[in-house]
Write a protein that holds these residues in place. Structure first.
Motif, mmCIF file in Angstrom:
data_model
loop_
_atom_site.group_PDB
_atom_site.id
_atom_site.type_symbol
_atom_site.label_atom_id
_atom_site.label_comp_id
_atom_site.label_asym_id
_atom_site.label_seq_id
_atom_site.Cartn_x
_atom_site.Cartn_y
_atom_site.Cartn_z
ATOM 1 N N ARG A 160 -10.902 -13.732 -5.617
ATOM 2 C CA ARG A 160 -10.784 -13.219 -6.982
ATOM 3 C C ARG A 160 -10.823 -14.364 -7.997
ATOM 4 O O ARG A 160 -11.460 -14.255 -9.038
ATOM 5 N N ARG A 161 -10.140 -15.454 -7.651
ATOM 6 C CA ARG A 161 -10.104 -16.610 -8.559
ATOM 7 C C ARG A 161 -11.526 -17.103 -8.835
ATOM 8 O O ARG A 161 -11.847 -17.498 -9.952
ATOM 9 N N ALA A 162 -12.364 -17.077 -7.793
ATOM 10 C CA ALA A 162 -13.735 -17.590 -7.925
ATOM 11 C C ALA A 162 -14.732 -16.483 -8.273
ATOM 12 O O ALA A 162 -15.927 -16.732 -8.375
ATOM 13 N N ARG A 163 -14.236 -15.261 -8.423
ATOM 14 C CA ARG A 163 -15.081 -14.106 -8.772
ATOM 15 C C ARG A 163 -16.262 -13.965 -7.803
ATOM 16 O O ARG A 163 -17.419 -13.776 -8.210
ATOM 17 N N VAL A 164 -15.979 -14.037 -6.509
ATOM 18 C CA VAL A 164 -17.035 -13.944 -5.496
ATOM 19 C C VAL A 164 -17.606 -12.528 -5.476
ATOM 20 O O VAL A 164 -16.863 -11.553 -5.423
ATOM 21 N N ARG A 165 -18.929 -12.448 -5.535
ATOM 22 C CA ARG A 165 -19.588 -11.137 -5.502
ATOM 23 C C ARG A 165 -20.514 -11.047 -4.293
ATOM 24 O O ARG A 165 -20.984 -12.060 -3.773
ATOM 25 N N ALA A 166 -20.777 -9.817 -3.885
ATOM 26 C CA ALA A 166 -21.659 -9.575 -2.737
ATOM 27 C C ALA A 166 -23.000 -10.263 -2.978
ATOM 28 O O ALA A 166 -23.530 -10.232 -4.084
ATOM 29 N N GLY A 167 -23.520 -10.902 -1.946
ATOM 30 C CA GLY A 167 -24.825 -11.535 -2.050
ATOM 31 C C GLY A 167 -24.782 -12.973 -2.526
ATOM 32 O O GLY A 167 -25.789 -13.679 -2.458
ATOM 33 N N GLU A 168 -23.643 -13.433 -3.018
ATOM 34 C CA GLU A 168 -23.552 -14.826 -3.455
ATOM 35 C C GLU A 168 -23.398 -15.749 -2.238
ATOM 36 O O GLU A 168 -23.047 -15.310 -1.146
ATOM 37 N N THR A 169 -23.666 -17.034 -2.473
ATOM 38 C CA THR A 169 -23.486 -18.030 -1.421
ATOM 39 C C THR A 169 -22.182 -18.768 -1.639
ATOM 40 O O THR A 169 -21.936 -19.302 -2.726
ATOM 41 N N VAL A 170 -21.337 -18.771 -0.604
ATOM 42 C CA VAL A 170 -20.025 -19.407 -0.677
ATOM 43 C C VAL A 170 -19.963 -20.534 0.347
ATOM 44 O O VAL A 170 -20.186 -20.301 1.543
ATOM 45 N N ALA A 171 -19.687 -21.753 -0.104
ATOM 46 C CA ALA A 171 -19.544 -22.903 0.795
ATOM 47 C C ALA A 171 -18.069 -23.256 0.907
ATOM 48 O O ALA A 171 -17.382 -23.381 -0.109
ATOM 49 N N VAL A 172 -17.588 -23.398 2.137
ATOM 50 C CA VAL A 172 -16.175 -23.690 2.365
ATOM 51 C C VAL A 172 -16.042 -25.082 2.983
ATOM 52 O O VAL A 172 -16.516 -25.319 4.107
ATOM 53 N N PHE A 173 -15.423 -26.000 2.247
ATOM 54 C CA PHE A 173 -15.173 -27.362 2.738
ATOM 55 C C PHE A 173 -13.837 -27.374 3.483
ATOM 56 O O PHE A 173 -12.837 -26.887 2.958
ATOM 57 N N GLY A 174 -13.822 -27.934 4.684
ATOM 58 C CA GLY A 174 -12.616 -27.864 5.512
ATOM 59 C C GLY A 174 -12.521 -26.513 6.195
ATOM 60 O O GLY A 174 -11.435 -25.983 6.431
ATOM 61 N N ALA A 175 -13.695 -25.972 6.550
ATOM 62 C CA ALA A 175 -13.761 -24.602 7.068
ATOM 63 C C ALA A 175 -13.114 -24.446 8.435
ATOM 64 O O ALA A 175 -12.745 -23.347 8.827
ATOM 65 N N GLY A 176 -12.975 -25.547 9.160
ATOM 66 C CA GLY A 176 -12.384 -25.444 10.498
ATOM 67 C C GLY A 176 -10.864 -25.418 10.490
ATOM 68 O O GLY A 176 -10.237 -25.180 11.517
ATOM 69 N N GLY A 177 -10.256 -25.641 9.328
ATOM 70 C CA GLY A 177 -8.793 -25.642 9.234
ATOM 71 C C GLY A 177 -8.227 -24.237 9.302
ATOM 72 O O GLY A 177 -8.962 -23.245 9.246
ATOM 73 N N GLY A 178 -6.904 -24.158 9.401
ATOM 74 C CA GLY A 178 -6.249 -22.868 9.595
ATOM 75 C C GLY A 178 -6.478 -21.890 8.452
ATOM 76 O O GLY A 178 -6.621 -20.691 8.668
ATOM 77 N N VAL A 179 -6.515 -22.375 7.212
ATOM 78 C CA VAL A 179 -6.774 -21.492 6.083
ATOM 79 C C VAL A 179 -8.278 -21.382 5.843
ATOM 80 O O VAL A 179 -8.795 -20.312 5.531
ATOM 81 N N GLY A 180 -8.995 -22.502 6.035
ATOM 82 C CA GLY A 180 -10.444 -22.512 5.834
ATOM 83 C C GLY A 180 -11.151 -21.462 6.675
ATOM 84 O O GLY A 180 -12.060 -20.770 6.203
ATOM 85 N N ILE A 181 -10.724 -21.315 7.913
ATOM 86 C CA ILE A 181 -11.414 -20.371 8.808
ATOM 87 C C ILE A 181 -11.175 -18.932 8.352
ATOM 88 O O ILE A 181 -12.055 -18.067 8.465
ATOM 89 N N HIS A 182 -9.987 -18.687 7.775
ATOM 90 C CA HIS A 182 -9.737 -17.358 7.216
ATOM 91 C C HIS A 182 -10.519 -17.149 5.916
ATOM 92 O O HIS A 182 -10.856 -16.015 5.563
ATOM 93 N N GLN A 183 -10.831 -18.248 5.207
ATOM 94 C CA GLN A 183 -11.681 -18.132 4.024
ATOM 95 C C GLN A 183 -13.100 -17.695 4.417
ATOM 96 O O GLN A 183 -13.720 -16.885 3.725
ATOM 97 N N LEU A 184 -13.594 -18.231 5.528
ATOM 98 C CA LEU A 184 -14.911 -17.797 6.019
ATOM 99 C C LEU A 184 -14.893 -16.293 6.272
ATOM 100 O O LEU A 184 -15.810 -15.554 5.898
ATOM 101 N N MET A 185 -13.837 -15.855 6.959
ATOM 102 C CA MET A 185 -13.684 -14.455 7.328
ATOM 103 C C MET A 185 -13.698 -13.548 6.089
ATOM 104 O O MET A 185 -14.378 -12.526 6.048
ATOM 105 N N LEU A 186 -12.931 -13.985 5.060
ATOM 106 C CA LEU A 186 -12.810 -13.148 3.867
ATOM 107 C C LEU A 186 -14.073 -13.197 3.009
ATOM 108 O O LEU A 186 -14.445 -12.195 2.406
ATOM 109 N N ALA A 187 -14.746 -14.361 2.967
ATOM 110 C CA ALA A 187 -15.995 -14.440 2.212
ATOM 111 C C ALA A 187 -17.042 -13.532 2.853
ATOM 112 O O ALA A 187 -17.817 -12.859 2.165
ATOM 113 N N LYS A 188 -17.040 -13.483 4.187
ATOM 114 C CA LYS A 188 -17.964 -12.583 4.897
ATOM 115 C C LYS A 188 -17.606 -11.136 4.593
ATOM 116 O O LYS A 188 -18.478 -10.295 4.359
ATOM 117 N N TRP A 189 -16.301 -10.849 4.610
ATOM 118 C CA TRP A 189 -15.830 -9.491 4.303
ATOM 119 C C TRP A 189 -16.280 -9.086 2.895
ATOM 120 O O TRP A 189 -16.623 -7.930 2.651
#
Ligand SMILES: [Zn+2]
Length: 343
Positions: A160-189
């Motif tokens: 919500r903070r980043a106003r992510v919308r369907a179809g946008e490209t989201v890059a996650v730095f530190g994606a392998g970390g405990g929160v980063g990996i959940h960010q991947l999951m939610l960005a996909k969702w």
């Protein structure tokens, strides 16, 4: 009660008997079923985040209320609960306008300035407990439910903070970390195209499983160039930095396209340089994001209750094995979250 106590930073846990907590006015006590083990609390153990000692750490709890003190309404014995991480006041302007992480009277954090969840019982101000929604089977999955309050709610807020919308490209730095990996999951969702960036190549399979469409090995350098290549020169719509060193922040900023948004929430907290002209010409946003509001936790709990998202807890150990779990955290060997099962 049995508790895993830290006498000082950089010391091993001591599994010891301490007095059972007693609920005073405005307080409640919960029996802890499980508690998440993330890098934030390992930072406390390792002395990289200041805390008061002796201390029982841990804030990602699932519990059941066993006692309420005088003056508490809204919580009853037997309620399933999790915990808010910040000891906010509940009364200031920010608490009352849904900006609770910015509380001006904050008393610190659960498991840092007061005792946390690595124990059989936890006592907190009653308003810090959050009642779990109906339909969330916390008794069957206490470890997964416990980590929602931070590992899953924090990246949910970032959408919500980043106003992510369907179809946008989201890059996650530190994606392998405990929160980063959940960010991947939610960005996909959220139906974004998801790019994971990390140096931990051993976590790339898990990143793909969590929802990454592409992975970029940051140890090769040239991350901004790789992201521009992957977007045919357009740049990414949203870059989320869970590392926040000068290098990751500058790569994230250079990878942004038109209307790009950069969100920083990494612990390194270093300074960086951006081109104000690029920001102006492309109408880009630089955003900071910290912990979540109660309403964001409730919304994330509902997402899990509805089965839309499921937290990644890759290992669950008894409380007595906390030392070994934290050694793995320190070495960066945990995929997603680890958790301790306490009752
Ligand atoms: Zn407040």
């Amino acid at each position: 009660m049995k508790a895993m106590v830290l006498r000082a930073p950089k010391t091993p846990f001591e599994l010891t008997d301490v007095p059972d907590p007693v609920a005073g006015p405005g307080e409640a006590v919960a029996r802890v079923l499980a508690c998440g083990s993330g890098l934030t609390i390992q930072h406390i153990k390792a002395g990289r985040i200041a805390a008061e000692f002796p201390r029982i750490i841990g804030h990602e709890i699932t519990g059941e209320i066993v006692a309420v003190g005088p003056g508490v309404d809204g919580l009853r014995v037997g309620d399933g609960v999790t915990s808010y991480y910040y000891l906010n006041c509940g009364h200031c302007r920010y608490c009352q306008t849904n900006f609770e992480p910015l509380c001006v009277n904050s008393g610190g954090n659960v498991g840092r300035t007061c005792d946390g969840g690595y124990a059989e019982y936890i006592k907190l101000p009653a308003h810090i407990f959050i009642r779990l929604p109906e339909g969330l089977d916390y008794k069957a999955h206490p470890a997964e439910v416990g980590v929602i309050t931070d590992a899953l709610a924090t990246p949910y807020k970032v959408l919500r903070r980043a106003r992510v919308r369907a179809g946008e490209t989201v890059a996650v730095f530190g994606a392998g970390g405990g929160v980063g990996i959940h960010q991947l999951m939610l960005a996909k969702w959220a139906r974004a195209r998801v790019i994971a960036i990390d140096v931990a190549t051993n976590k790339f399979d898990a990143c793909r499983k969590a929802g990454a469409d592409e992975v970029v090995d940051a140890s090769a350098g040239n991350v901004a160039e790789a992201l521009l290549d992957l977007t045919r020169g357009k740049g990414v719509d949203v870059a989320i930095d869970y590392v926040s060193t000068t290098a990751t922040l500058e790569a994230a900023a250079r990878s942004l396209g038109i209307h790009g948004r950069l969100v920083t929430l990494g612990g390194a907290g270093q300074s960086f340089t951006v081109s104000s002209l690029e920001m102006l010409l492309k109408e880009q946003d630089l955003l900071g994001s910290r912990y979540v509001t109660r309403s964001e936790i409730l919304e994330t709990l509902d997402l899990v209750a509805r089965g839309e998202i499921w937290p990644l807890v890759s290992e669950i150990h008894p409380l007595a094995e906390a030392e070994a779990v934290h050694a793995k955290l320190e070495r960066g060997e945990v995929i997603g979250r680890a958790a301790l099962r306490i009752a």
